[in-house]
Design a protein around this motif. Sequence first.
Motif, PDB file in Angstrom:
ATOM      1  N   UNK A  28      41.675 -11.945  -0.021  1.00 27.71           N
ATOM      2  CA  UNK A  28      42.732 -12.407  -0.919  1.00 27.71           C
ATOM      3  C   UNK A  28      44.135 -12.017  -0.479  1.00 27.71           C
ATOM      4  N   UNK A  29      44.283 -11.388   0.681  1.00 32.24           N
ATOM      5  CA  UNK A  29      45.582 -10.843   1.070  1.00 32.24           C
ATOM      6  C   UNK A  29      46.278 -11.676   2.142  1.00 32.24           C
ATOM      7  N   UNK A  30      45.933 -12.961   2.262  1.00 32.74           N
ATOM      8  CA  UNK A  30      46.517 -13.777   3.326  1.00 32.74           C
ATOM      9  C   UNK A  30      48.032 -13.856   3.232  1.00 32.74           C
ATOM     10  N   UNK A  32      49.986 -11.530   1.886  1.00 31.43           N
ATOM     11  CA  UNK A  32      50.581 -10.206   1.717  1.00 31.43           C
ATOM     12  C   UNK A  32      51.493  -9.859   2.892  1.00 31.43           C
ATOM     13  N   UNK A  33      52.626  -9.232   2.577  1.00 31.02           N
ATOM     14  CA  UNK A  33      53.542  -8.762   3.613  1.00 31.02           C
ATOM     15  C   UNK A  33      53.476  -7.245   3.790  1.00 31.02           C
ATOM     16  N   UNK A  34      52.485  -6.623   3.162  1.00 30.64           N
ATOM     17  CA  UNK A  34      52.314  -5.182   3.323  1.00 30.64           C
ATOM     18  C   UNK A  34      51.726  -4.881   4.696  1.00 30.64           C
ATOM     19  N   UNK A  35      51.874  -3.651   5.186  1.00 35.69           N
ATOM     20  CA  UNK A  35      51.309  -3.312   6.498  1.00 35.69           C
ATOM     21  C   UNK A  35      49.788  -3.461   6.510  1.00 35.69           C
ATOM     22  N   UNK A  36      49.264  -3.765   7.679  1.00 37.93           N
ATOM     23  CA  UNK A  36      47.818  -3.858   7.886  1.00 37.93           C
ATOM     24  C   UNK A  36      47.490  -3.163   9.198  1.00 37.93           C
ATOM     25  N   UNK A  37      46.275  -2.660   9.332  1.00 40.25           N
ATOM     26  CA  UNK A  37      45.917  -2.009  10.602  1.00 40.25           C
ATOM     27  C   UNK A  37      45.870  -3.010  11.749  1.00 40.25           C
ATOM     28  N   UNK A  38      46.087  -2.515  12.936  1.00 42.63           N
ATOM     29  CA  UNK A  38      46.012  -3.328  14.147  1.00 42.63           C
ATOM     30  C   UNK A  38      44.539  -3.557  14.486  1.00 42.63           C
ATOM     31  N   UNK A  39      44.101  -4.825  14.431  1.00 45.55           N
ATOM     32  CA  UNK A  39      42.729  -5.163  14.818  1.00 45.55           C
ATOM     33  C   UNK A  39      42.704  -6.008  16.089  1.00 45.55           C
ATOM     34  N   UNK A  40      43.868  -6.294  16.658  1.00 44.55           N
ATOM     35  CA  UNK A  40      43.950  -7.175  17.819  1.00 44.55           C
ATOM     36  C   UNK A  40      43.269  -6.544  19.030  1.00 44.55           C
ATOM     37  N   UNK A  41      42.600  -7.394  19.801  1.00 40.70           N
ATOM     38  CA  UNK A  41      41.943  -6.925  21.009  1.00 40.70           C
ATOM     39  C   UNK A  41      40.510  -7.401  21.091  1.00 40.70           C
ATOM     40  N   UNK A  42      39.778  -6.869  22.047  1.00 43.55           N
ATOM     41  CA  UNK A  42      38.391  -7.257  22.287  1.00 43.55           C
ATOM     42  C   UNK A  42      37.442  -6.305  21.569  1.00 43.55           C
ATOM     43  N   UNK A  43      36.384  -6.898  20.978  1.00 43.29           N
ATOM     44  CA  UNK A  43      35.413  -6.130  20.209  1.00 43.29           C
ATOM     45  C   UNK A  43      34.005  -6.439  20.698  1.00 43.29           C
ATOM     46  N   UNK A  44      33.163  -5.418  20.746  1.00 41.11           N
ATOM     47  CA  UNK A  44      31.752  -5.577  21.099  1.00 41.11           C
ATOM     48  C   UNK A  44      30.921  -5.450  19.824  1.00 41.11           C
ATOM     49  N   UNK A  45      30.027  -6.412  19.596  1.00 40.10           N
ATOM     50  CA  UNK A  45      29.267  -6.503  18.349  1.00 40.10           C
ATOM     51  C   UNK A  45      27.798  -6.181  18.606  1.00 40.10           C
ATOM     52  N   UNK A  46      27.213  -5.361  17.737  1.00 41.50           N
ATOM     53  CA  UNK A  46      25.792  -5.027  17.803  1.00 41.50           C
ATOM     54  C   UNK A  46      25.115  -5.513  16.529  1.00 41.50           C
ATOM     55  N   UNK A  47      24.030  -6.280  16.688  1.00 42.02           N
ATOM     56  CA  UNK A  47      23.348  -6.879  15.544  1.00 42.02           C
ATOM     57  C   UNK A  47      22.088  -6.114  15.161  1.00 42.02           C
ATOM     58  N   UNK A  48      21.701  -6.258  13.890  1.00 43.86           N
ATOM     59  CA  UNK A  48      20.391  -5.791  13.456  1.00 43.86           C
ATOM     60  C   UNK A  48      19.310  -6.691  14.054  1.00 43.86           C
ATOM     61  N   UNK A 107      43.163 -11.852  17.339  1.00 46.37           N
ATOM     62  CA  UNK A 107      44.615 -11.879  17.470  1.00 46.37           C
ATOM     63  C   UNK A 107      45.252 -11.724  16.088  1.00 46.37           C
ATOM     64  N   UNK A 108      46.398 -11.097  16.046  1.00 38.80           N
ATOM     65  CA  UNK A 108      47.259 -11.058  14.862  1.00 38.80           C
ATOM     66  C   UNK A 108      48.601 -11.644  15.288  1.00 38.80           C
ATOM     67  N   UNK A 109      48.726 -12.960  15.148  1.00 46.85           N
ATOM     68  CA  UNK A 109      49.876 -13.672  15.699  1.00 46.85           C
ATOM     69  C   UNK A 109      51.109 -13.590  14.810  1.00 46.85           C
ATOM     70  N   UNK A 110      50.896 -13.478  13.501  1.00 48.64           N
ATOM     71  CA  UNK A 110      52.004 -13.569  12.558  1.00 48.64           C
ATOM     72  C   UNK A 110      52.495 -12.167  12.207  1.00 48.64           C
ATOM     73  N   UNK A 111      53.632 -11.781  12.764  1.00 44.26           N
ATOM     74  CA  UNK A 111      54.137 -10.426  12.545  1.00 44.26           C
ATOM     75  C   UNK A 111      54.640 -10.216  11.122  1.00 44.26           C
ATOM     76  N   UNK A 112      54.933 -11.309  10.407  1.00 48.98           N
ATOM     77  CA  UNK A 112      55.380 -11.181   9.019  1.00 48.98           C
ATOM     78  C   UNK A 112      54.200 -10.975   8.078  1.00 48.98           C
ATOM     79  N   UNK A 113      53.063 -11.581   8.426  1.00 52.60           N
ATOM     80  CA  UNK A 113      51.861 -11.473   7.598  1.00 52.60           C
ATOM     81  C   UNK A 113      50.772 -10.795   8.434  1.00 52.60           C
TER      82      UNK A 113
END
Length: 261
Positions: A28-30, A32-48, A107-113
């Motif tokens: 629901x925070x699309x 929002x202009x409040x700060x958010x953690x940096x999630x940009x980058x490559x991620x490795x996923x492990x499944x059940x 990616x987090x392209x929008x620096x305002x959001x």
Amino acid sequence: MRFSLRFVASLLCLGTIPVLTGAKGDGCAAGSKSPAPDVAGDWAVTYEDEIGVEVKIGGAVYTSKIGVQGGEVTIDHEGKPLKFDLDCSRPEIVCPAEAWPEEVAIEQKNTEYEHQMIVHLPKQSCSGTMRAAKPEECGANTINPDCEDVCDGEITVTDQEAFGVIGEEGDSFRLYLGGGIASNGVNCALLGWSVADADLVTEGEGTETWVANDMKNGVVTVAYAGGCLWVANVDADPDLEAAVLGASVTFTVGFTSARAE
């Protein structure tokens, strides 16, 4: 096919999306202009190791499990066996491990959001005719509860941008996996509650170096109309066939993730 931010964000924010286990991301925070953690980058996923299966036919609900690569599940509905097959080799099918692959780049392209995130994933589009949903085939307790336009044709899958939202508190995310099109009950358009959710493990909250390093309690949920996956019985009666075409089959698989090294 592209959709407005408002349209996608409204879907992400739906509290009625059924997430069967694990995290329930805050979508629901699309705006929002409040700060958010940096999630940009490559991620490795492990499944059940297993996929949870939930089949809804009318008011009946059946649950089962299959291997993480897909497979068949058979239920007994009113004394009649029905078989559904999640065949990941079919080009129009997006299986859970394809919808949120073992390696993803965010990616987090929008620096305002800062709460908005973009991931390149296999996404569906309609290569046939789009039409408005008929009143009698959509709404509550149907496979098209929001009366989205229906694809009367083939479904194709290409690599596209998927939109996600980091929760207002910065401790979760929700990614919308569907294409914003509704199934006609036979084709394999993902149903509207197909999402990926996870909790975020972060450090540095309240500073300019607030960053997420892990995802936990993750759940990928993909859902299809029953007619898409039904292994038809030639002796099936018309009433049973109609019930199957109005059924939904939902698959869930848990995951964790860490930044790729």
